[in-house]
Design a protein around this motif. Structure first.
Motif, PDB file in Angstrom:
ATOM      1  N   VAL A  31      19.352  61.639  54.392  1.00 50.78           N
ATOM      2  CA  VAL A  31      20.375  60.597  54.374  1.00 50.78           C
ATOM      3  C   VAL A  31      20.639  60.078  55.789  1.00 50.78           C
ATOM      4  N   LYS A  32      20.709  60.970  56.750  1.00 49.77           N
ATOM      5  CA  LYS A  32      20.929  60.561  58.134  1.00 49.77           C
ATOM      6  C   LYS A  32      19.809  59.647  58.622  1.00 49.77           C
ATOM      7  N   GLY A  78      19.496  56.668  55.002  1.00 49.47           N
ATOM      8  CA  GLY A  78      20.562  56.178  54.135  1.00 49.47           C
ATOM      9  C   GLY A  78      20.612  56.890  52.797  1.00 49.47           C
ATOM     10  N   PRO A  79      21.694  56.660  52.020  1.00 44.39           N
ATOM     11  CA  PRO A  79      21.940  57.422  50.793  1.00 44.39           C
ATOM     12  C   PRO A  79      21.288  56.863  49.527  1.00 44.39           C
ATOM     13  N   ASN A  80      20.545  55.761  49.638  1.00 47.01           N
ATOM     14  CA  ASN A  80      19.941  55.138  48.455  1.00 47.01           C
ATOM     15  C   ASN A  80      18.488  55.582  48.311  1.00 47.01           C
ATOM     16  N   ILE A 124      24.923  64.423  48.872  1.00 45.32           N
ATOM     17  CA  ILE A 124      24.705  63.061  49.364  1.00 45.32           C
ATOM     18  C   ILE A 124      25.997  62.484  49.930  1.00 45.32           C
ATOM     19  N   LYS A 125      27.109  62.719  49.232  1.00 45.73           N
ATOM     20  CA  LYS A 125      28.403  62.202  49.688  1.00 45.73           C
ATOM     21  C   LYS A 125      28.798  62.815  51.030  1.00 45.73           C
ATOM     22  N   SER A 131      26.831  61.391  53.842  1.00 42.35           N
ATOM     23  CA  SER A 131      27.147  60.001  54.146  1.00 42.35           C
ATOM     24  C   SER A 131      28.444  59.855  54.932  1.00 42.35           C
TER      25      SER A 131
END
Length: 240
Positions: free
Chosen positions: A34-35, A38-40, A68-69, A72
């Motif tokens: 994610v870093k 991104g979270p998608n 994931i949350k 983010s």
């Protein structure tokens, strides 16, 4: 195509027999992915791969979404991937992949595990040249025309393809590529509608060393001690 020989694994893998430990490792992988992208998962192929591994490990959906949350958020833990090298008992080479938020703690713990289990921690490059970083995909072979699949994937970076087994002895089709071709091969596999059991980068030993069972057990005790460390993600070795 033939049988891909995978290095011997410990019979007492405490880390991987404890589901919470597996989930901790995947949560760190999610945070790093994610870093970086991104979270998608639709636009982040690394995260998409990690989520496939989470499903393969039966990680609950709520835990995945929570990871994931957290990753983010502005206060998310920042993990650094650090690779340590060394020798285990009887000259077996080891690469230790860690994900850490405190390098001082991690290097001290890794050195302790080496020292307490008959090994010696080395410097950067001391054993790395004995391994090749590759992308590794594991598929369920049921219903696949393996020869046809092999021909189709060669143009997308496939280097090795063969039969293997999972942790429970189940049959798997193992596909390897140069790490630089990971994304290209991942896209080709996904385009065929195939969902890998797992997809990851691994350090594959160029040459394996065979040891008698008693000496191999000493090496695997060190591997097990390292894998039980909270900062350690994976351990690679050249024990045949």
């Amino acid at each position: 195509m033939g049988r891909i020989f995978e290095t011997r694994k410990a019979t007492m893998m405490a880390r991987w027999n404890k589901m919470a430990k597996v989930f901790t490792r995947i949560s760190k992988d999610i945070a790093i992915a994610v870093k970086a992208g991104g979270p998608n998962p639709d636009s982040n192929s690394t995260l998409r791969r990690v989520l496939q591994n989470a499903r393969a490990a039966n990680m609950p959906k709520d835990k995945v979404e929570a990871a994931i949350k957290r990753a983010s958020g502005q206060t998310a833990t920042q993990y650094e991937i650090v690779l340590y090298e060394g020798y285990g008992p009887h000259g077996i080479a080891l690469l230790v992949e860690t994900a850490t938020d405190n390098v001082v703690r991690t290097v001290a713990n890794v050195r302790m595990h080496f020292n307490q289990n008959g090994g010696n921690m080395g410097t950067t490059g001391s054993v790395g040249f004995m391994f090749k970083r590759m992308g590794v995909f594991r598929l369920n072979p049921e219903g696949l025309n393996q020869e046809e699949l092999e021909l189709e994937l060669i143009d997308h970076g496939l280097q090795e393809m063969g039969e293997g087994t999972g942790e429970k002895g189940e049959k798997q089709l193992i596909i390897r590529c140069d790490f630089a071709d990971f994304g290209k091969l991942q896209a080709a596999i996904e385009a065929k509608g195939l969902a890998p059991i797992s997809a990851d980068s691994e350090y594959i030993a160029e040459n394996l060393i065979e040891l008698p069972e008693d000496k191999a057990t000493e090496v695997l005790e060190l591997v097990d001690a390292l894998e039980q460390d909270d900062d350690v993600q994976r351990v690679f070795h050249n024990l045949g």
